[in-house]
Scaffold this motif. Sequence first.
Motif, PDB file in Angstrom:
ATOM      1  N   ALA A 128     -63.634  65.147   2.046  1.00 14.13           N
ATOM      2  CA  ALA A 128     -62.685  65.489   1.298  1.00 14.13           C
ATOM      3  C   ALA A 128     -62.381  67.030   1.735  1.00 14.13           C
ATOM      4  CB  ALA A 128     -62.919  65.579  -0.136  1.00 14.13           C
ATOM      5  N   VAL A 129     -63.488  67.848   1.872  1.00 13.58           N
ATOM      6  CA  VAL A 129     -63.348  69.159   2.313  1.00 13.58           C
ATOM      7  C   VAL A 129     -62.773  69.263   3.891  1.00 13.58           C
ATOM      8  CG1 VAL A 129     -64.688  71.280   3.003  1.00 13.58           C
ATOM      9  CG2 VAL A 129     -65.110  69.983   0.664  1.00 13.58           C
ATOM     10  N   ALA A 146     -68.230  69.911  -3.455  1.00 11.08           N
ATOM     11  CA  ALA A 146     -66.955  69.840  -2.897  1.00 11.08           C
ATOM     12  C   ALA A 146     -65.722  70.477  -3.626  1.00 11.08           C
ATOM     13  CB  ALA A 146     -66.625  68.276  -2.724  1.00 11.08           C
ATOM     14  N   THR A 147     -65.832  70.251  -4.905  1.00 10.83           N
ATOM     15  CA  THR A 147     -64.933  71.209  -5.725  1.00 10.83           C
ATOM     16  C   THR A 147     -65.086  72.509  -5.775  1.00 10.83           C
ATOM     17  OG1 THR A 147     -64.845  69.399  -7.412  1.00 10.83           O
ATOM     18  CG2 THR A 147     -63.777  71.339  -8.212  1.00 10.83           C
ATOM     19  N   MET A 194     -72.133  65.412   0.288  1.00 14.99           N
ATOM     20  CA  MET A 194     -71.731  66.251  -0.537  1.00 14.99           C
ATOM     21  C   MET A 194     -71.363  65.744  -1.926  1.00 14.99           C
ATOM     22  SD  MET A 194     -68.872  69.305   0.227  1.00 14.99           S
ATOM     23  CE  MET A 194     -69.791  70.417   1.359  1.00 14.99           C
ATOM     24  N   ASN A 195     -71.869  66.201  -2.854  1.00 13.65           N
ATOM     25  CA  ASN A 195     -71.416  65.747  -4.114  1.00 13.65           C
ATOM     26  C   ASN A 195     -70.037  66.399  -4.572  1.00 13.65           C
ATOM     27  OD1 ASN A 195     -72.127  68.119  -5.842  1.00 13.65           O
ATOM     28  ND2 ASN A 195     -73.980  67.445  -6.004  1.00 13.65           N
ATOM     29  N   ALA A 213     -61.336  59.567   1.014  1.00 15.70           N
ATOM     30  CA  ALA A 213     -62.484  60.104   1.395  1.00 15.70           C
ATOM     31  C   ALA A 213     -63.595  59.611   0.891  1.00 15.70           C
ATOM     32  CB  ALA A 213     -62.122  61.762   1.032  1.00 15.70           C
ATOM     33  N   HIS A 214     -64.786  59.234   1.743  1.00 13.41           N
ATOM     34  CA  HIS A 214     -65.855  58.616   1.176  1.00 13.41           C
ATOM     35  C   HIS A 214     -66.858  59.562   0.412  1.00 13.41           C
ATOM     36  CE1 HIS A 214     -64.000  55.948   4.053  1.00 13.41           C
ATOM     37  NE2 HIS A 214     -64.388  55.049   3.299  1.00 13.41           N
ATOM     38  N   ASN A 215     -66.918  60.886   0.681  1.00 12.22           N
ATOM     39  CA  ASN A 215     -67.813  61.716  -0.048  1.00 12.22           C
ATOM     40  C   ASN A 215     -67.143  63.232   0.092  1.00 12.22           C
ATOM     41  OD1 ASN A 215     -68.404  63.117   2.735  1.00 12.22           O
ATOM     42  ND2 ASN A 215     -69.431  61.280   3.252  1.00 12.22           N
ATOM     43  N   GLY A 216     -67.774  63.944  -0.605  1.00 13.31           N
ATOM     44  CA  GLY A 216     -67.376  65.364  -0.839  1.00 13.31           C
ATOM     45  C   GLY A 216     -66.934  66.118   0.618  1.00 13.31           C
TER      46      GLY A 216
END
Length: 134
Positions: free
Chosen positions: A52-53, A79-80, A74-75, A46-49
């Motif tokens: 990923a989400v 994302a976490t 999205m950092n 995934a290239h960014n958060g």
Amino acid sequence: MSLGDEGSSSKGTEKPFTALIVDDNFLMRKMHESILKSIGITTQIAHNGKEAVDIFRCGANFDIVFMDMEMPIMNGIEATKELRAMGVVCKIVGVTSCENTDEKEAFKQAGLDILHEKPLTLAKVNSILEQPQN
């Protein structure tokens, strides 16, 4: 969550150990992907958060996520937090080159299991895999 006995069985029915690599830096993604693949871990990128989400929202599951902290759109902190709010329980490893202690603490508090400095090495990855999930 050790890779240990995750290899294929004689019947080939075991699920491969999977990792999501979330990083906006091409070289870091390739380096981390190469390390993980060298020890038999199946990877997705995934290239960014947000990506990923979205991957998790589409129903994907992983054994472990390697999350960069500083990314566009999205950092890693956002994302976490979002992944944990969605009920994602797999191990999330923060990976950063940031030296700001407050920012690193905020990243940990977002729901990380572990935080490591970039770049990951084979020794770091093996250490991460041997650590129990929080």
